[in-house]
Structures are given as C-alpha cells and as structure tokens.
Design a protein around this motif. Structure first.
Motif, PDB file in Angstrom:
ATOM      1  N   UNK A  21      43.731  37.804  49.125  1.00  0.00           N
ATOM      2  CA  UNK A  21      43.016  38.709  48.223  1.00  0.00           C
ATOM      3  C   UNK A  21      43.782  40.021  48.058  1.00  0.00           C
ATOM      4  N   UNK A  22      44.306  40.530  49.145  1.00  0.00           N
ATOM      5  CA  UNK A  22      45.021  41.816  49.076  1.00  0.00           C
ATOM      6  C   UNK A  22      46.347  41.678  48.341  1.00  0.00           C
ATOM      7  N   UNK A  23      47.114  40.622  48.650  1.00  0.00           N
ATOM      8  CA  UNK A  23      48.459  40.507  48.088  1.00  0.00           C
ATOM      9  C   UNK A  23      48.470  39.922  46.673  1.00  0.00           C
ATOM     10  N   UNK A  24      47.672  38.899  46.437  1.00  0.00           N
ATOM     11  CA  UNK A  24      47.721  38.215  45.141  1.00  0.00           C
ATOM     12  C   UNK A  24      46.812  38.891  44.111  1.00  0.00           C
ATOM     13  N   UNK A  25      45.594  39.217  44.527  1.00  0.00           N
ATOM     14  CA  UNK A  25      44.602  39.728  43.587  1.00  0.00           C
ATOM     15  C   UNK A  25      44.406  41.236  43.674  1.00  0.00           C
ATOM     16  N   UNK A  26      45.200  41.912  44.480  1.00  0.00           N
ATOM     17  CA  UNK A  26      45.137  43.370  44.642  1.00  0.00           C
ATOM     18  C   UNK A  26      43.742  43.859  45.024  1.00  0.00           C
ATOM     19  N   UNK A  27      43.025  43.059  45.787  1.00  0.00           N
ATOM     20  CA  UNK A  27      41.704  43.453  46.262  1.00  0.00           C
ATOM     21  C   UNK A  27      40.603  43.380  45.231  1.00  0.00           C
ATOM     22  N   UNK A  28      40.854  42.704  44.114  1.00  0.00           N
ATOM     23  CA  UNK A  28      39.855  42.639  43.045  1.00  0.00           C
ATOM     24  C   UNK A  28      38.658  41.753  43.410  1.00  0.00           C
ATOM     25  N   UNK A  29      38.851  40.817  44.328  1.00  0.00           N
ATOM     26  CA  UNK A  29      37.806  39.853  44.658  1.00  0.00           C
ATOM     27  C   UNK A  29      37.166  40.160  46.012  1.00  0.00           C
ATOM     28  N   UNK A  30      37.005  41.413  46.345  1.00  0.00           N
ATOM     29  CA  UNK A  30      36.474  41.789  47.656  1.00  0.00           C
ATOM     30  C   UNK A  30      35.090  41.210  47.918  1.00  0.00           C
ATOM     31  N   UNK A  31      34.224  41.208  46.945  1.00  0.00           N
ATOM     32  CA  UNK A  31      32.874  40.680  47.130  1.00  0.00           C
ATOM     33  C   UNK A  31      32.862  39.191  47.403  1.00  0.00           C
ATOM     34  N   UNK A  32      33.679  38.463  46.654  1.00  0.00           N
ATOM     35  CA  UNK A  32      33.762  37.015  46.844  1.00  0.00           C
ATOM     36  C   UNK A  32      34.359  36.693  48.204  1.00  0.00           C
TER      37      UNK A  32
END
Length: 59
Positions: A21-32
């Motif tokens: 989540x941190x590396x690929x999505x830049x933390x955009x999916x924190x809730x999921x």
C-alpha cells in the motif's frame, strides 16, 4: 502446523499488504488495508484460540 505459525504467517501477510500500500499505491488505500489487516488478525486468533482451549480441556 503449530498455532504460532498461523500468527507469524498472518503478521507477515499484514506487513506485506501494508508495504504494498505504501510503495505501490502511495497510501491511498489505507482504509481498505486496515480492514483487511483486521479481518486477518481476527481469523488468525480464531484459529489459534480454539486450539489452545481444546488442548486444555483434553489434558
């Protein structure tokens, strides 16, 4: 498998999901990610705790 193995595998999966989540999505999916990690943790405890209680009853 031993009960500690289930917990260690769960922790490994949770960390891999968080890293992705941190590396690929830049933390955009924190809730999921938080929801998935919570479900994994509850399932791991659900597998471990009955085994522990079952052994206590049989001994």
């Amino acid at each position: 498998m031993q009960k500690t193995t289930y917990l260690l595998i769960t922790i490994l999966i949770m960390h891999l999901i968080t890293i992705a989540n941190i590396t690929i999505f830049n933390g955009d999916w924190n809730g999921i990610v938080m929801a998935v990690n919570t479900v994994l943790l509850v399932l791991a405890f659900g597998l471990v705790l009955p085994i522990k209680n079952k052994k206590k009853v049989n001994n």
